[in-house]
Design an enzyme around this catalytic site. Structure first.
Site, PDB file in Angstrom:
ATOM      1  N   CYS A 116       0.831  -1.213   0.000  1.00  0.00           N
ATOM      2  CA  CYS A 116       0.000   0.000   0.000  1.00  0.00           C
ATOM      3  C   CYS A 116       0.866   1.264   0.000  1.00  0.00           C
ATOM      4  CB  CYS A 116      -0.996  -0.034   1.154  1.00  0.00           C
ATOM      5  SG  CYS A 116      -2.326   1.208   0.966  1.00  0.00           S
ATOM      6  N   HIS A 202      -3.681  -4.865   0.576  1.00  0.00           N
ATOM      7  CA  HIS A 202      -3.240  -5.237   1.932  1.00  0.00           C
ATOM      8  C   HIS A 202      -3.399  -6.741   2.151  1.00  0.00           C
ATOM      9  CE1 HIS A 202      -2.603  -1.320   3.939  1.00  0.00           C
ATOM     10  NE2 HIS A 202      -3.554  -0.868   3.139  1.00  0.00           N
ATOM     11  N   GLU A 204      -2.045  -8.407   4.357  1.00  0.00           N
ATOM     12  CA  GLU A 204      -1.969  -8.648   5.800  1.00  0.00           C
ATOM     13  C   GLU A 204      -3.289  -8.415   6.513  1.00  0.00           C
ATOM     14  OE1 GLU A 204      -1.199  -4.164   5.624  1.00  0.00           O
ATOM     15  OE2 GLU A 204      -1.169  -5.929   4.312  1.00  0.00           O
TER      16      GLU A 204
END
Length: 254
Positions: A116, A202, A204
């Site tokens: 990002c 993202h 994660e």
């Protein structure tokens, strides 16, 4: 004879922000968030691996401590996290991060992963223009169209991961390989073999993390009702975050 010992990759997480309160309470920092991601990625390998066998992770608060950066000679790779800040701003810590990223990329030994904001920092370090997207916010689980090279790198025909951004890299920097695009953001992922890989999304993030961030930004006046509702409709959709982390692990061993 026993098998040859392969040392874990020394991966430094460059933390470019502090997580939302609920995420911070559970994972402490973005270093903890990425540790959780890579734990799941390692467990999903064939055969399953422990995180410590694959990676030696350190975390570095580069926003609040100018001295937090690891000496490039002491790490094998860096991962630049997401952030609420803008990668095109010229705050001292952001300029310092761009310079450090350039140093790693130009040195050629330390590999760079961008996520990002980190993706945008890599783009800026490589000479691309970064700025506010004219197409606005991109939120929650979003399907990506992969290039032919992207299909090879990610090992799938289509990719879906969480998004949380309204800034973007406007063009692929010279020498990078385009991997993915969406209708909102054409520069979704890029790659230079054995040097860098970055994604605008993202991998994660989990559903719970994105719900918290969406609600914070809605009630903080950052997201309008329609955008918030659209994000919440897709927040629980299946996503490929762990698969992307496996690609990161493969990249680190190229």
């Amino acid at each position: 004879m026993g098998s040859e010992f392969i040392a874990p990759i020394r991966l430094a997480i460059l933390e470019a922000d502090t997580p939302a309160p609920g995420i911070k309470a559970k994972y402490r920092s973005y270093g903890g968030v990425f540790r959780y991601l890579f734990e799941r990625a390692c467990a999903s390998l064939e055969p399953p691996q422990s995180l410590d066998a694959q990676l030696s992770i350190s975390a570095h608060d580069i926003v609040n401590d100018a001295g937090a950066y690891p000496d490039p000679e002491t790490v094998d790779a860096v991962l630049i996290s997401g952030s609420k800040f803008s990668a095109y701003d010229n705050d001292d810590w952001i300029v310092r991060l761009v310079q450090y990223t350039k140093r790693c990329l130009e040195g050629g030994r330390v590999r760079v992963i961008g996520v990002c904001f980190g993706h945008q920092i890599v783009g800026r370090a490589l000479g691309a223009q970064v700025g506010k997207s004219v197409r606005g916010w991109e939120l929650s689980v979003t399907e990506h169209e992969l290039t032919d090279e992207g299909k090879k790198v990610f090992g799938m025909e289509k990719l879906a991961i969480h998004q949380m951004h309204c800034d973007a890299v406007f063009s692929y920097p010279p020498g990078t390989i385009p991997l993915a695009q969406t209708n909102v953001c054409p520069v979704q992922a890029m790659y230079i073999p054995r040097r860098m890989i970055s994604v605008q999304g993202h991998p994660e993030f989990t559903e719970d993390m994105v719900r918290e961030i969406l609600e914070m930004r809605k009630y903080g006046g950052i997201l309008g009702d329609d955008i918030f509702a659209d994000g919440m409709r897709r927040v629980s959709n299946k996503h490929d975050g762990v698969a992307v982390a496996r690609v990161f692990l493969k990249f680190l061993r190229e």
